[in-house]
Write an enzyme that holds these catalytic residues in place. Structure first.
Site, PDB file in Angstrom:
ATOM      1  N   ASP A  81       0.860  -1.193   0.000  1.00 23.48           N
ATOM      2  CA  ASP A  81       0.000   0.000   0.000  1.00 23.48           C
ATOM      3  C   ASP A  81       0.898   1.245   0.000  1.00 23.48           C
ATOM      4  O   ASP A  81       1.923   1.277   0.688  1.00 23.48           O
ATOM      5  CB  ASP A  81      -0.854  -0.069   1.285  1.00 23.48           C
ATOM      6  CG  ASP A  81      -1.894   1.024   1.401  1.00 23.48           C
ATOM      7  OD1 ASP A  81      -2.398   1.486   0.363  1.00 23.48           O
ATOM      8  OD2 ASP A  81      -2.211   1.394   2.554  1.00 23.48           O
ATOM      9  N   HIS A  82       0.541   2.257  -0.764  1.00 29.25           N
ATOM     10  CA  HIS A  82       1.294   3.518  -0.829  1.00 29.25           C
ATOM     11  C   HIS A  82       2.799   3.336  -0.969  1.00 29.25           C
ATOM     12  O   HIS A  82       3.573   3.892  -0.183  1.00 29.25           O
ATOM     13  CB  HIS A  82       0.999   4.395   0.403  1.00 29.25           C
ATOM     14  CG  HIS A  82      -0.393   4.937   0.400  1.00 29.25           C
ATOM     15  ND1 HIS A  82      -0.805   5.930  -0.457  1.00 29.25           N
ATOM     16  CD2 HIS A  82      -1.479   4.583   1.134  1.00 29.25           C
ATOM     17  CE1 HIS A  82      -2.090   6.172  -0.244  1.00 29.25           C
ATOM     18  NE2 HIS A  82      -2.529   5.358   0.701  1.00 29.25           N
ATOM     19  N   ASP A 103       2.326   5.239  -5.314  1.00 28.66           N
ATOM     20  CA  ASP A 103       1.617   6.484  -5.034  1.00 28.66           C
ATOM     21  C   ASP A 103       2.477   7.667  -5.470  1.00 28.66           C
ATOM     22  O   ASP A 103       3.342   8.134  -4.742  1.00 28.66           O
ATOM     23  CB  ASP A 103       1.287   6.555  -3.534  1.00 28.66           C
ATOM     24  CG  ASP A 103       0.637   7.876  -3.156  1.00 28.66           C
ATOM     25  OD1 ASP A 103       0.398   8.709  -4.060  1.00 28.66           O
ATOM     26  OD2 ASP A 103       0.376   8.073  -1.960  1.00 28.66           O
ATOM     27  N   HIS A 177      -7.041   9.579   5.270  1.00 25.25           N
ATOM     28  CA  HIS A 177      -6.506   8.513   6.128  1.00 25.25           C
ATOM     29  C   HIS A 177      -6.616   8.918   7.603  1.00 25.25           C
ATOM     30  O   HIS A 177      -6.482  10.089   7.941  1.00 25.25           O
ATOM     31  CB  HIS A 177      -5.031   8.270   5.805  1.00 25.25           C
ATOM     32  CG  HIS A 177      -4.798   7.758   4.419  1.00 25.25           C
ATOM     33  ND1 HIS A 177      -4.298   8.539   3.418  1.00 25.25           N
ATOM     34  CD2 HIS A 177      -5.011   6.537   3.870  1.00 25.25           C
ATOM     35  CE1 HIS A 177      -4.192   7.819   2.307  1.00 25.25           C
ATOM     36  NE2 HIS A 177      -4.621   6.600   2.546  1.00 25.25           N
ATOM     37  N   GLY A 207     -10.883   4.501   4.655  1.00 28.45           N
ATOM     38  CA  GLY A 207     -12.175   3.892   5.002  1.00 28.45           C
ATOM     39  C   GLY A 207     -12.576   4.057   6.464  1.00 28.45           C
ATOM     40  O   GLY A 207     -13.773   4.078   6.782  1.00 28.45           O
ATOM     41  N   THR A 208     -11.603   4.200   7.357  1.00 29.69           N
ATOM     42  CA  THR A 208     -11.929   4.283   8.790  1.00 29.69           C
ATOM     43  C   THR A 208     -12.828   5.477   9.085  1.00 29.69           C
ATOM     44  O   THR A 208     -12.507   6.605   8.688  1.00 29.69           O
ATOM     45  CB  THR A 208     -10.628   4.399   9.622  1.00 29.69           C
ATOM     46  OG1 THR A 208      -9.890   3.198   9.452  1.00 29.69           O
ATOM     47  CG2 THR A 208     -10.923   4.631  11.102  1.00 29.69           C
ATOM     48  N   THR A 230      -6.620   2.245   9.994  1.00 30.01           N
ATOM     49  CA  THR A 230      -6.699   2.770  11.367  1.00 30.01           C
ATOM     50  C   THR A 230      -7.708   2.008  12.235  1.00 30.01           C
ATOM     51  O   THR A 230      -7.434   1.741  13.409  1.00 30.01           O
ATOM     52  CB  THR A 230      -7.076   4.273  11.325  1.00 30.01           C
ATOM     53  OG1 THR A 230      -6.155   4.924  10.452  1.00 30.01           O
ATOM     54  CG2 THR A 230      -7.005   4.911  12.697  1.00 30.01           C
TER      55      THR A 230
HETATM   56  P1  13P Z   1      -7.721   4.450   7.117  1.00 31.05           P
HETATM   57  O1  13P Z   1      -6.540   4.381   8.027  1.00 31.05           O
HETATM   58  O2  13P Z   1      -8.450   5.743   7.223  1.00 31.05           O
HETATM   59  O3  13P Z   1      -8.637   3.285   7.290  1.00 31.05           O
HETATM   60  O4  13P Z   1      -7.183   4.420   5.620  1.00 31.05           O
HETATM   61  C1  13P Z   1      -6.654   3.233   5.117  1.00 31.05           C
HETATM   62  C2  13P Z   1      -6.022   3.440   3.797  1.00 31.05           C
HETATM   63  O5  13P Z   1      -6.555   4.108   2.936  1.00 31.05           O
HETATM   64  C3  13P Z   1      -4.746   2.758   3.557  1.00 31.05           C
HETATM   65  O6  13P Z   1      -4.168   3.154   2.375  1.00 31.05           O
END
Ligand code: 13P
Length: 284
Positions: A81-82, A103, A177, A207-208, A230
């Protein structure tokens, strides 16, 4: 079942469900996510962001994530991720990750396109899929520099998708995020426009803290992958505190189980909302 390419997972997603991508930072979190996927009979994406590698070096955690995916009875992709540097992307691919995100959203568009194309060519040699990002998702994922939200433009998304040929595209539609300080204003109108303009599977970051209604709205309008980080970290930390409060003499293994349980509960809750129950049958 076991280890699969992310592209295959996203290809089956329609407006009734989106595949959940859950960030993990250790073996316990990976075990919790897998237990949830197996109980839900759901596909799964396990991921780690480059900004978290300070705590969980990729050379150590990567093989654990891949072993966990291989052992999982449900189709599971392992994703970086990223990814911010070519070195980390290359390392993830060498370790056997079936997908990587590059990213380049902080670069000017041309540069983001050029760098993402290089990553697509690199990943191609490993048969791995690539997620790119255009626009700017707010907040920070671990050590990644904090950013303001810049909503993705339709024209830029179209150009980026056509030129890079990424397998998935992260779009900025008002999410951020981390935990929200105020209620996010989601640009479902923009999501719809992007979805109508390009065929590339779209990814929701941050999404959190979104509501079940937000998630449904997003997946019904073109989102095929939803990232949650998160909420799992918070759920695991809360579980450790709960265990300690109830049993101050708790030992290392009680806390280890708490991490696993905290992640399991959070992943399962989100899989239910994302419409994933029983969806592994689509991949038989
Ligand atoms: P959150 O930490 O807000 O759930 O975001 C997760 C995310 O987008 C990881 O790339």
């Amino acid at each position: 079942m076991s280890l699969v390419n992310m592209k295959e997972l996203l290809a089956k997603s329609d407006s009734s469900f989106a595949v959940g991508a859950f960030n993990v930072s250790d073996m316990e979190m990976a075990m919790g996510a897998i237990k949830a996927a197996e109980e839900m009979e759901a596909p799964l994406i396990l991921q780690i962001a480059e900004g978290r590698l300070r705590y969980s070096p990729l050379e150590l955690l990567g093989p654990i994530m891949i072993a966990a995916a291989r052992q999982c009875k449900m189709p599971t992709a392992v994703h970086l991720d990223h990814g911010r540097t070519f070195e980390t992307v290359r390392l993830a691919l060498t370790l056997g990750f079936t997908s990587v995100m590059f990213d380049g959203s902080h670069y000017p568009l041309e540069e983001n396109i050029e760098k993402t194309k290089e990553v697509v060519a690199m990943a191609d040699k490993f048969g791995a899929s690539v997620e790119g990002e255009i626009g700017s998702i707010g907040g920070a994922e671990g050590d990644m520099a904090s950013a303001d939200i810049k909503v993705t433009s339709v024209a830029e998304a179209r150009r980026f998708a056509e030129e890079t040929k990424v397998d998935a595209l992260a779009v900025a539609i008002g999410t951020a995020h981390g935990n929200y300080k105020e209620t996010p204003h989601l640009r479902i109108d923009r999501l719809k426009e992007i979805h109508e303009a390009i065929g590339t599977p779209l990814v929701l970051h941050g999404g959190t803290g979104l509501t079940a209604e937000d998630f449904r709205n997003c997946l019904e309008n073109g989102i095929t992958k939803i990232n949650i980080a998160t909420a799992s970290y918070d759920s695991s930390a809360a579980k450790i505190k709960e265990v300690y409060k109830a049993k101050p003499e708790a030992n290392y293994f009680d806390f280890s189980e708490a991490i696993c349980l905290g992640t399991y509960e959070n992943v399962k809750k989100h899989m239910e909302i994302f419409g994933l129950r029983g969806k592994s049958r689509l991949y038989l």
